[in-house]
Design an enzyme around this catalytic site. Structure first.
Site, PDB file in Angstrom:
ATOM      1  N   GLY A 187      31.680  29.414  45.010  1.00  0.00           N
ATOM      2  CA  GLY A 187      32.681  29.821  44.022  1.00  0.00           C
ATOM      3  C   GLY A 187      34.062  29.897  44.652  1.00  0.00           C
ATOM      4  CG  HIS A 473      50.341  39.827  43.040  1.00  0.00           C
ATOM      5  ND1 HIS A 473      50.216  38.630  42.390  1.00  0.00           N
ATOM      6  CD2 HIS A 473      49.146  40.053  43.647  1.00  0.00           C
ATOM      7  CE1 HIS A 473      48.994  38.143  42.590  1.00  0.00           C
ATOM      8  NE2 HIS A 473      48.330  38.979  43.363  1.00  0.00           N
ATOM      9  CD  GLU A 494      47.328  34.513  43.533  1.00  0.00           C
ATOM     10  OE1 GLU A 494      47.275  35.676  43.065  1.00  0.00           O
ATOM     11  OE2 GLU A 494      46.331  33.781  43.619  1.00  0.00           O
TER      12      GLU A 494
END
Length: 597
Positions: A187, A473, A494
């Site tokens: 994953g 962030h 991010e």
């Protein structure tokens, strides 16, 4: 002798039997976090001098090859920590030199496992040190805050699994086989960092979006997704960005490995690796590594419940700090004013500033080493959480730089936390070697204003080097670099997921704040292997003009940079300044710039 065990009903404040230094045959018991210190004696005009060395406390568990029940102890800790992402549990497992058979140390949150030799090969586990993602349905993107150091592994099936995301260093490790960086389901994964390690076989990142490997040796490397960066790595793939996206530097310009605890006979010491220039390969490959060491008696062995005043008193006495696992609330800054001071954390020891103070401040002095701890923002806004060098610091530290290694900062997630800036680097020649500075996008106390922090890392000092810079962030600039001659090797970012609308991120006439901003006055700066991603899940229509912003000068250069829109949740118009193609709708495909200008 009974086996070590984890009392299933032990409350966090309970104190278990302790791992006493030098007790070679003792089988320590894993217990909950130690409680607050007992009530202080009546005030004295002159407090007694603090002693160095001593007991490592209840959450440091030391094994030797004859210790019974090792696997059961590891399993009980994992049962506690597997899903406890933001809890108070903190554990450090140490293995004395020797050979261990048939172990599988599964690591959950805020758990560290380390060998106690001078070389990884002094401590060999025939088995595995495993991180997988079964707790999160095979998604490894939240496997944060765990570490493995200074061990040799002979994996049970030939391959060790280390499926991690940010803040999970793999240091001074020797894998006598292959290393798989993905979960057993392959994953999503979002790591990671390897340093000073040798993997005899092949490293398979598989689903890892990005990875940085520094001064190591690998037998092979199988694939890449978005951004794989190597510096000073023997056996690294040839540079080929963007297809495949390998950025390969032959050496690291300057480095110094993280300090570590080891056993010299039955005495504990802390090894301080030497500075290296144009470094390549591991430090321990041919005999004793270069460096010096300090006896544990030169360290104040801190425990949760120790006040900032106590920590500062130890530092003023000339002691170094060893922060044992747990959470430390500080109501004033921990002040590191003496050259060559070491502040070393075990098991993700965590500083929490109360009443809006700065958690830790370093003076403008040579050779300070900060390593291996976490800073959690408090509920009252702190102007800065970590300050390396005071404002205006100007001394030359080229011969003996300050190092910041595996120091992680978190705003929110464990509860409401606020700051204006997370980390400020004012001291010249500082080396920031692997950090994750994170404004939380999930957990408790999370929201655009709830855990507000405008800036992640601000660099004002000249000649600063960052190797492995993860910053995510923040409400405005994630990284703002104002110092001259700065260098970054590997950057992962991010943008803030939770921006409510376009207006909330507007930066004057620009759409959004760059992830990485080089100051307008800077004349010399360089970066390699850098990526910024957006996932504006509150308002997917948000447009970010660029991921990178820098003055257009010949001395300001970037190599192998990219921006990515994750499934079309927000878009970038450019990569750097007005250069680079926009991201492409819902296709999660990087837009790249190979060289700028």
């Amino acid at each position: 002798m009974t086996s070590p065990s984890v009392p299933s009903s032990t409350p966090p404040s309970a104190v278990g039997r302790r791992a006493v230094l030098g007790a070679a045959a003792a089988a320590p018991v894993l217990a909950g976090l130690s409680g607050t210190a007992s009530a202080a004696p009546a005030a004295r005009r002159r407090p007694p001098r603090l002693k160095g060395g001593g007991d490592l406390g209840p959450n440091v568990i030391v094994f030797d090859p004859s210790t019974p029940g090792i696997q059961a102890t590891l399993d009980e800790a994992f049962a506690r920590q597997e899903k406890d992402q933001f809890g108070p549990g903190r554990y450090q497992f140490f293995f004395k030199p020797g050979t261990y058979q048939g172990l599988n140390a599964q690591l959950g949150f805020c758990t560290s496992v380390s060998g106690l030799g001078l070389s990884p090969d002094d401590t060999t586990i025939h088995g595995d040190v495993t991180v997988d993602a079964g707790w999160f349905d095979g998604n490894a993107t939240q496997n944060f805050w765990r570490s493995a150091e200074n061990l040799a592994l002979v994996p049970a099936n030939g391959t060790n699994r280390w499926a991690v995301a940010q803040a999970a260093p793999f240091r001074r490790m020797h894998v006598r086989g292959d290393l798989n960086l993905a979960s057993s389901t392959y994953g999503w994964a979002s790591g990671g960092y390897i340093a000073d390690s040798r993997i005899d076989g092949t490293v398979g990142p598989y689903s890892q979006q990005q990875w940085y490997t520094r001064e190591s040796a690998v037998g092979g490397w199988t694939n890449a997704v978005w951004n794989m960066v190597f510096s000073g790595v023997e056996g690294a793939p040839a540079q080929s960005f963007p297809d495949p996206p390998y950025t390969t530097l032959d050496t690291t310009p300057v480095s110094r490995e993280k300090p570590f605890l080891y056993l010299d006979g039955e005495r504990y010491r802390v090894f301080l690796p030497a500075l290296r220039r144009n470094a390549r390969g591991v430090t321990w490959g041919s005999g004793t590594p270069r460096g010096t060491s300090l006896p544990l008696e030169r360290f104040y062995v801190a425990r949760p419940g120790d006040s900032a005043a106590t920590l500062n008193r130890a530092l003023e006495q000339g002691l170094h700090l060893l922060l044992t696992p747990g959470v430390y609330h500080v109501d004033q800054p921990v002040r590191v004013n003496r050259p060559d001071t070491v502040v070393l954390g075990l098991g993700y020891a965590t500083l929490v500033p109360d009443n809006g103070v700065t958690a830790l401040k370093v003076a403008d002095v040579d050779g300070v080493r900060l390593a291996g701890f976490l800073i959690d923002a408090g509920t009252v806004n702190s102007p800065v959480l970590l300050e390396v060098g005071p404002r205006g610091a100007c001394r030359n530290h080229a011969a003996n730089p300050i190092t910041v290694q595996d120091v992680f900062i978190r705003i929110g997630g464990a509860g409401p936390g606020r700051a204006t800036t997370s980390m400020v680097i004012n001291a010249r020649h500082t080396i920031v070697d692997h950090t994750w500075v994170w404004r939380a996008d999930h957990g408790e106390g999370v929201g655009w204003e709830t855990n507000r922090c405008d800036y992640g890392v601000v660099v004002n000092g000249h000649d600063v080097l960052a190797t492995g810079l993860f910053v995510e962030h923040f409400n405005k600039y994630d990284v703002q670099w104002n110092g001259e001659r700065g260098r970054t090797i590997f950057f992962q970012n991010e943008k803030a997921y939770d921006a409510p609308n376009q207006a909330a991120i507007q930066n004057g006439s620009l759409k959004g704040y760059a992830a990485y901003k080089v100051g307008d006055h800077v004349t010399t700066h360089e970066g390699w292997g850098m990526g910024s991603y957006c996932y504006y899940n509150v308002d997917p229509t948000i447009v970010q003009h660029h991921g990178f912003a820098a003055p257009e000068r010949p001395g300001v250069r970037f190599h192998h940079i990219m921006v990515i829109s994750l499934s079309g949740n927000g878009q970038y118009e450019c990569v750097i300044n007005d250069t680079g193609a926009p991201t492409s709708g819902t296709n999660t495909v990087p837009s790249v710039v190979v060289s700028y200008p």
